[in-house]
Design a protein around this motif. Structure first.
Motif, PDB file in Angstrom:
ATOM      1  N   ASN A 127      58.153 -30.552  11.986  1.00 24.58           N
ATOM      2  CA  ASN A 127      58.878 -29.140  11.853  1.00 24.58           C
ATOM      3  C   ASN A 127      57.702 -28.096  12.284  1.00 24.58           C
ATOM      4  OD1 ASN A 127      60.270 -26.788  12.213  1.00 24.58           O
ATOM      5  ND2 ASN A 127      60.926 -27.006  10.057  1.00 24.58           N
ATOM      6  N   PRO A 128      57.533 -27.575  13.711  1.00 23.38           N
ATOM      7  CA  PRO A 128      56.605 -26.497  14.171  1.00 23.38           C
ATOM      8  C   PRO A 128      56.817 -25.094  13.078  1.00 23.38           C
ATOM      9  CG  PRO A 128      57.696 -27.627  15.879  1.00 23.38           C
ATOM     10  CD  PRO A 128      58.407 -28.028  14.944  1.00 23.38           C
ATOM     11  N   ALA A 129      57.972 -25.050  12.788  1.00 23.68           N
ATOM     12  CA  ALA A 129      58.082 -23.769  11.938  1.00 23.68           C
ATOM     13  C   ALA A 129      58.084 -23.873  10.562  1.00 23.68           C
ATOM     14  CB  ALA A 129      59.574 -23.404  12.231  1.00 23.68           C
TER      15      ALA A 129
ATOM     16  N   HIS B  84      52.445 -27.759   8.836  1.00 22.96           N
ATOM     17  CA  HIS B  84      51.251 -27.718   9.250  1.00 22.96           C
ATOM     18  C   HIS B  84      50.290 -28.116   8.418  1.00 22.96           C
ATOM     19  CE1 HIS B  84      52.246 -25.638  12.947  1.00 22.96           C
ATOM     20  NE2 HIS B  84      53.341 -24.801  12.303  1.00 22.96           N
ATOM     21  N   PHE B  85      50.273 -28.044   7.108  1.00 28.70           N
ATOM     22  CA  PHE B  85      49.570 -28.267   6.120  1.00 28.70           C
ATOM     23  C   PHE B  85      49.265 -29.707   5.884  1.00 28.70           C
ATOM     24  CE2 PHE B  85      48.743 -29.345   1.635  1.00 28.70           C
ATOM     25  CZ  PHE B  85      47.276 -28.740   1.468  1.00 28.70           C
ATOM     26  N   MET B  86      50.356 -30.586   6.050  1.00 27.29           N
ATOM     27  CA  MET B  86      50.361 -32.028   5.899  1.00 27.29           C
ATOM     28  C   MET B  86      49.690 -32.549   7.209  1.00 27.29           C
ATOM     29  SD  MET B  86      53.802 -33.049   4.188  1.00 27.29           S
ATOM     30  CE  MET B  86      55.038 -32.159   5.112  1.00 27.29           C
TER      31      MET B  86
END
Length: 218
Positions: free
Chosen positions: A41-43, A48-50
């Protein structure tokens, strides 16, 4: 007898539940490559962290650790140790789910609380094994020493008790620190104060505490 039976049932239930979560979380990734939906999920800030964890190899490592700990807990081997080792991962999961992404995905919010409660129940159920860790003041004790064999403060401060003179140990330790800092550091950052100053200050404080303990006995 009734309370003991309930205690065993209570702790065993949460132990198996804890192991099931670890085995599921680790095994789903190891054997099927499954990752949470936030991963794609880009949002999602957690996603992003994973992804970044995966890029540096930490995400797979966490999953293998979880699976290994799950096997230990399920077989009731080193359960108190496994529960402590998993706690930092649990806290990180809970923080990401509850604080970072709690308002974005209710399911993730529940997951974080759930993991905290289950890990906490296992820690509580085996809490007696951590009792000595909760003492406010503790004397040095080697891993292989029995609790009653720990030296008293006065004995620890007495000179000549160690098999190796502390000055000789410290000189050897500083030689290793200086060599590592010089040969492993960048050319523009060889022997920075952060490498050699803390050991020097620690040694000086240790000697000061030793002298204070001696004077306190006299």
């Amino acid at each position: 007898m009734r309370s003991t039976t309930f205690q065993w049932q209570f702790v065993t239930f949460f132990r198996i539940l804890f192991a099931s979560h670890l085995l599921y979380s680790g095994g789903a990734y190891i054997f099927f490559g499954w990752v949470p939906s936030a991963f794609h999920n880009p949002a999602s800030p957690v996603g992003h962290f994973m992804v970044e964890l995966d890029k540096v190899g930490l995400y797979p490592l966490v999953k293998y650790i979880e699976f290994a700990l799950g096997l230990l807990v399920f077989s009731n081997r080193f359960t108190p140790l496994a529960a402590v080792m998993e706690l930092p991962i649990t806290i990180m999961i809970a923080y990401l789910n509850i604080v970072v992404e709690g308002s974005l995905a209710a399911r993730h919010y529940y997951t974080g609380i759930q993991e905290l409660v289950i890990n906490g129940m296992v820690l509580l159920g085996y809490g007696a094994y951590y009792r000595s860790m909760l003492n406010m003041h503790n004397q040095p004790r080697w891993l292989w020493e029995a609790p009653e064999s720990a030296p008293s403060p006065s004995a620890a401060a007495a000179p000549g008790n160690g098999a190796l003179p502390i000055w000789l140990f410290f000189l050897g330790f500083m030689a290793i620190v200086m060599a590592a800092s010089w040969f492993m550091g960048a050319p523009d950052r060889r022997l920075p104060p952060r490498d050699w100053l803390p050991p020097l200050l620690s040694f000086a404080v240790m000697l000061g505490l030793q002298r204070f303990n001696r004077e306190g006995r006299s």
